[in-house]
Every structure is written in C-alpha cells, then in structure tokens.
Design a protein around this motif. Structure first.
Motif, PDB file in Angstrom:
ATOM      1  N   PRO A  35     -34.256  16.580 -10.354  1.00  0.00           N
ATOM      2  CA  PRO A  35     -33.768  17.715 -11.139  1.00  0.00           C
ATOM      3  C   PRO A  35     -32.359  17.424 -11.665  1.00  0.00           C
ATOM      4  N   VAL A  38     -29.306  17.608  -9.351  1.00  0.00           N
ATOM      5  CA  VAL A  38     -29.393  16.867  -8.095  1.00  0.00           C
ATOM      6  C   VAL A  38     -29.012  15.421  -8.360  1.00  0.00           C
ATOM      7  N   HIS A  91     -26.721  18.553  -4.010  1.00  0.00           N
ATOM      8  CA  HIS A  91     -27.132  19.706  -4.816  1.00  0.00           C
ATOM      9  C   HIS A  91     -26.145  20.840  -4.550  1.00  0.00           C
ATOM     10  N   LEU A 120     -34.353  21.733  -1.246  1.00  0.00           N
ATOM     11  CA  LEU A 120     -34.926  20.866  -2.286  1.00  0.00           C
ATOM     12  C   LEU A 120     -36.445  20.749  -2.224  1.00  0.00           C
ATOM     13  N   SER A 123     -39.026  20.922  -5.363  1.00  0.00           N
ATOM     14  CA  SER A 123     -38.289  20.734  -6.616  1.00  0.00           C
ATOM     15  C   SER A 123     -38.685  19.457  -7.352  1.00  0.00           C
ATOM     16  N   ALA A 125     -37.803  16.616  -6.098  1.00  0.00           N
ATOM     17  CA  ALA A 125     -36.809  15.638  -5.633  1.00  0.00           C
ATOM     18  C   ALA A 125     -37.394  14.664  -4.623  1.00  0.00           C
TER      19      ALA A 125
END
Length: 198
Positions: A35, A38, A91, A120, A123, A125
């Motif tokens: 993201p 991040v 983040h 997270l 997401s 990630a």
C-alpha cells in the motif's frame, strides 16, 4: 514411533503439529504491491525493538515464544549476526511487520519469522512482503529456502506458504512447556489454545 490413537497432553504443556516446508528454486512471484502508505525498511534491531515487534506480530495472538525465552546475550547474538537480515513495514510511523531471513547455513535461507500485526492484515502487505522475502533469499547463492509453521500459529500461515511456492517436506508432533504457565507470556495470550494449568 508414536502409537496410533489419542495421547494426553500433560498439564502445563502445549501440543502442536509442526509442518516443515521448502522451495528448491525461485518461484514465479504472485502479484502484490505494498500500500502507498506502507514502507519496507531494513532494521538493525536492539532487544527492545525486537521483543516489541515479536510480541505484537506473533506472541500475544499466536503464542510465538521461542525467542522470548532466550537470554539477552543469546537473542542479541542472533539478531545482530551478519548472516541474519531483519526487515519491517512502517505504517503511520509505527513498525507493523517482522521479516527475518537467516542465511547462517551455507547454501540455504530460513524464513525464520514472518508476520504482520493486525494493523496490516488484509491490506495486501503480506503478499508484497513475501515477494520481498523470496526475492532477497534467491538473490543469494542458495539451493533451499525453508520455513516451518504449526497448528497453534495463524490458520492462514500454511495455505499462504503453499500459495507462495513452498512445498511440505515433513510434519512433527511437538510438546513443550506452555509459555503462559512459565510466565513468559500472559495467560490471555493465544486464546485459541487451551491452557492446561498444572
């Protein structure tokens, strides 16, 4: 050899099935990007940072405890070893992931620890971080990239590793002292695992 049938788990212990996985060549990476808010960063951790991220990623929810039982010197010896690389995902000014690659065995890399905090999860990630792990592992002269997980860890772990290109090589039954009984973790940790008080 363990006989067929049910076996009692002694009070004060925790039981799990450990699944070992490996890949012998670099797989095709699955699509995944971090993201925008991040950022990946490599960390040279001190003990306080490491124990904090270890607890927030795995210990309190999934009963990760092996590193928490180590002395300061023993843990420092691992996390500052030149053969160990540690990364996180930042983040909103907070580190929210742990990726630990262990190259101390010639020709191999162990995915020693991998996980995200709840901030997270979901997401995307995790996929991006795994792609980073695979790329960094196979950038070295290795012939084996391996990891293990167990039945008290997140139920998402094993399917995620399989989708990432790892294959199961063996399983073991492990019985160990329950870290909540030892006082290494609070009794509220790992609520999905029954606490058998002695």
């Amino acid at each position: 050899m363990i006989a067929d049938g049910l076996h009692d788990v002694p009070a004060g212990k925790v039981a799990m099935i450990v699944t070992h996985l490996e890949m012998r060549s670099r797989p095709r990476l699955r699509p995944g990007t971090l993201p925008e808010d991040v950022k990946l960063r490599r960390v040279t951790p001190d003990l306080e940072w490491y124990r904090d991220i270890f607890a927030r990623v795995g210990a309190l929810e999934w009963l990760w405890y092996g590193r928490l039982r180590l002395s300061d010197d023993a843990l420092r010896g691992i996390i500052t070893d030149p053969g160990v690389e540690i990364f996180t995902l930042a983040h909103d000014g907070q580190d929210e992931a742990l990726l630990e690659l262990d190259f101390r065995e010639d020709g191999a890399c162990e995915l020693a620890y991998f996980g995200l905090t709840p901030a997270l999860i979901g997401s995307g990630a995790g996929r991006a971080l795994m792609n980073e792990a695979i790329s960094r592992a196979w950038a070295r002269d290795i012939s084996r990239f391996h990891v293990h997980t167990c039945t008290i860890d997140s139920p998402q772990a094993l399917p995620f590793y399989l989708r990432s290109g790892f294959s199961v090589t063996r399983q073991q039954v492990e019985i160990d002292d329950d870290p909540r009984v030892l006082g290494v973790l609070p009794e509220t940790a790992g609520p999905h695992v029954p606490l058998l008080r002695p």
